[in-house]
Structures are given as structure tokens and as C-alpha cells.
Design an enzyme around this catalytic site. Sequence first.
Site, PDB file in Angstrom:
ATOM      1  N   ASP A   1      12.183 -83.326  19.426  1.00 31.67           N
ATOM      2  CA  ASP A   1      12.814 -82.786  18.226  1.00 31.67           C
ATOM      3  C   ASP A   1      13.156 -84.528  17.716  1.00 31.67           C
ATOM      4  OD1 ASP A   1      13.153 -81.210  16.131  1.00 31.67           O
ATOM      5  OD2 ASP A   1      15.028 -80.782  16.402  1.00 31.67           O
TER       6      ASP A   1
ATOM      7  N   GLY B   1      11.760 -83.141   8.175  1.00 31.84           N
ATOM      8  CA  GLY B   1      11.737 -81.712   7.156  1.00 31.84           C
ATOM      9  C   GLY B   1      11.270 -82.642   5.638  1.00 31.84           C
TER      10      GLY B   1
ATOM     11  N   CYS C   1       9.477 -78.498  17.755  1.00 28.49           N
ATOM     12  CA  CYS C   1      10.589 -79.553  16.493  1.00 28.49           C
ATOM     13  C   CYS C   1       9.169 -78.507  15.519  1.00 28.49           C
ATOM     14  CB  CYS C   1       9.595 -80.912  16.872  1.00 28.49           C
ATOM     15  SG  CYS C   1       9.779 -81.638  14.673  1.00 28.49           S
TER      16      CYS C   1
ATOM     17  N   CYS D   1      12.974 -73.459  12.218  1.00 27.73           N
ATOM     18  CA  CYS D   1      13.630 -75.444  12.381  1.00 27.73           C
ATOM     19  C   CYS D   1      14.024 -74.694  13.300  1.00 27.73           C
ATOM     20  CB  CYS D   1      13.783 -75.187  11.064  1.00 27.73           C
ATOM     21  SG  CYS D   1      14.920 -76.681  11.529  1.00 27.73           S
TER      22      CYS D   1
ATOM     23  N   HIS E   1      17.074 -76.232  14.799  1.00 20.11           N
ATOM     24  CA  HIS E   1      18.402 -76.612  14.103  1.00 20.11           C
ATOM     25  C   HIS E   1      18.728 -75.259  13.471  1.00 20.11           C
ATOM     26  CE1 HIS E   1      17.687 -80.394  14.025  1.00 20.11           C
ATOM     27  NE2 HIS E   1      18.965 -81.132  13.946  1.00 20.11           N
TER      28      HIS E   1
HETATM   29  N1  DGL Z   1      14.066 -78.982  14.165  1.00 16.13           N
HETATM   30  C1  DGL Z   1      13.537 -79.539  13.193  1.00 16.13           C
HETATM   31  C2  DGL Z   1      12.477 -78.402  12.804  1.00 16.13           C
HETATM   32  O1  DGL Z   1      12.235 -77.157  13.679  1.00 16.13           O
HETATM   33  C3  DGL Z   1      12.989 -80.874  12.294  1.00 16.13           C
HETATM   34  C4  DGL Z   1      14.360 -80.426  11.370  1.00 16.13           C
HETATM   35  C5  DGL Z   1      14.334 -81.987  10.632  1.00 16.13           C
HETATM   36  O2  DGL Z   1      14.601 -83.286  11.295  1.00 16.13           O
HETATM   37  O3  DGL Z   1      14.224 -81.851   9.164  1.00 16.13           O
HETATM   38  O4  DGL Z   1      11.229 -78.255  11.993  1.00 16.13           O
END
Ligand code: DGL
Length: 269
Positions: free
Chosen positions: A10, A43, A73, A183, A185
Site C-alpha cells: 500500500d 490518490g 490498496c 481506501c 486507510h
Molecule cells: N490506501 C490506499 C487505498 O486504498 C491509497 C491511499 C493513498 O495513498 O492515496 O486507496
Amino acid sequence: MNNNPIGVFDSGVGGLSVFSQLIRLMPNENYIYYGDTINLPYGDKSKEELVEITGKIFDFFKSRGVKAVVMACNTTSATTYDILKTKYSFKIYPIVQTVAKEIALKNYNRIGVFATNATINSHAYKREVRKYNLRTEVFETACPKWVSIVENQLQNDPESINDIKTQLDLMLTNKPDKIILGCTHYPYLINVLSHYAGTDLFINPAKSFAENIYKDLKEQELISDNQNNKIEFLVSSNPDQFISASKLFYDVREAKEIDLSRLTVNYNL
Ligand code: DGL
């Protein structure tokens, strides 16, 4: 082959929401977790940039002899999986495609998706859900600030709470049956989100994604029974912040910095 590692990646700590579920189901695997913190946030990158970045990560995993790569990710699954999936001989598990299929089969009428700009602009969730179920309406909202809120642990900051509430209010006007936290996160923000709407409204796809991977590896007889398995955490920058931000989902005790930028990418865009 069974004891070959599983690569998980990720842009940062978000993929640990998936990793913590993988380790619960498959505790004896060797894992290499790569957090590409130097390129965060994914993103806000273009599709071309993401294909190049993901290709380098896949090449690195290939050089380490992985049996499978988990795209923990959404952003890279949405934008690069279709391009890269045929270029490698290891198994590749993309989160968006796996989760969207499962959601589609549940026959909801109205589904909301919170995700990064790149994921939302790709409309991958809408496309993948509608591949299996044309009845489900999909409402997509980009939440570009949420990744840095999580990486910097600012979830209790009034400004962050205000942004989270604004996006949620906007989404609720669509009257969704469920909202996918699209996402990896975002599940870190569940405490704030469930302050304004029922916890049950939100889907954290990490658990079912990991279950799908476990089922598939088991069917292919690729599960390891190695009692002395090894877990490596690698990041492309700032290991201290990664270790500190990891605490909510999987407490990473150490992470090593590694630079993949010198690897050659052996495919054409
Ligand atoms: N955590 C990632 C996702 O699932 C990427 C987040 C990012 O770096 O913008 O999309």
C-alpha cells in the site's frame, strides 16, 4: 513454493488493515509488507504514474520470489490491475475487484463508496459492481484529505472531524444501504464516522478480502505451515512515522527503509 513469501503493499499504513486480517487467517506465512510512503498519497497521482510505481513494486516482489501479491490498496487496484495482471506469474489479489464482486452479490439497492480521487475518477467500484448486478446503484465520493489525516494521526483534530462530517452528510443524501470504506486507510476513521451514523452502515472490506485470499490459496494448496515464518516491513521513507501510525491495526515494531527506484521496469505502458 508454499513457503515462498506473500507480498502485500500500500502507499503507507492503510494496507495494515488488510495485513492484520491475513495474519489472523494465515499465521504461518512469510510476509513482505511494502509501504510506499515516499509516493504517498497515491490518490492524487495519474494512472501512468501509478502503473509505473506498481510495476516497480511487482518487480521487486518478483525478485524476492513471492508466490502471491496482495494489492492492499484500492487506488492501484482500481487503476493498474487490468494493465499489470497478465505480466507476472505469481497470483495477484486486487482489493477493489474482489470486494465489488462480493458486494454486488449481496443485492443491495444503493451502495455508497468513499475512496481517493484516483479510485473515484476510475469509477472502478461502480464498473465492477455493475458487472455482476445492474440493480445496485453506486454513489461515489472522493475524500482526498482522509489519507493524510490517518497517516498524521489527526483524526481527532476539529478540522479533520469537520471534513469527515461534511463528506458523510453529502453521501447520506443518497440514502445508501451501506457505505464501502474504499481506501484501506479509512477504517482508521470508523470512530469518527460512527459518531454521526450507525457503525453498521460502513463496510470495512479488509476482513472479507483476506478471507477470499485465504480461500483461494487453500484451494490451490499454497498455504504454508512454516512455524518459523518471517515478517518484513519495508517502507520507502520515514520508517518512524510508519511505525507510529501503525498502532491502530497492527503494531509494527520495526520497519526498514528501502529504495525501489533503482529497479528496472520491464513492461511497456
Ligand atoms: N490506501 C490506499 C487505498 O486504498 C491509497 C491511499 C493513498 O495513498 O492515496 O486507496
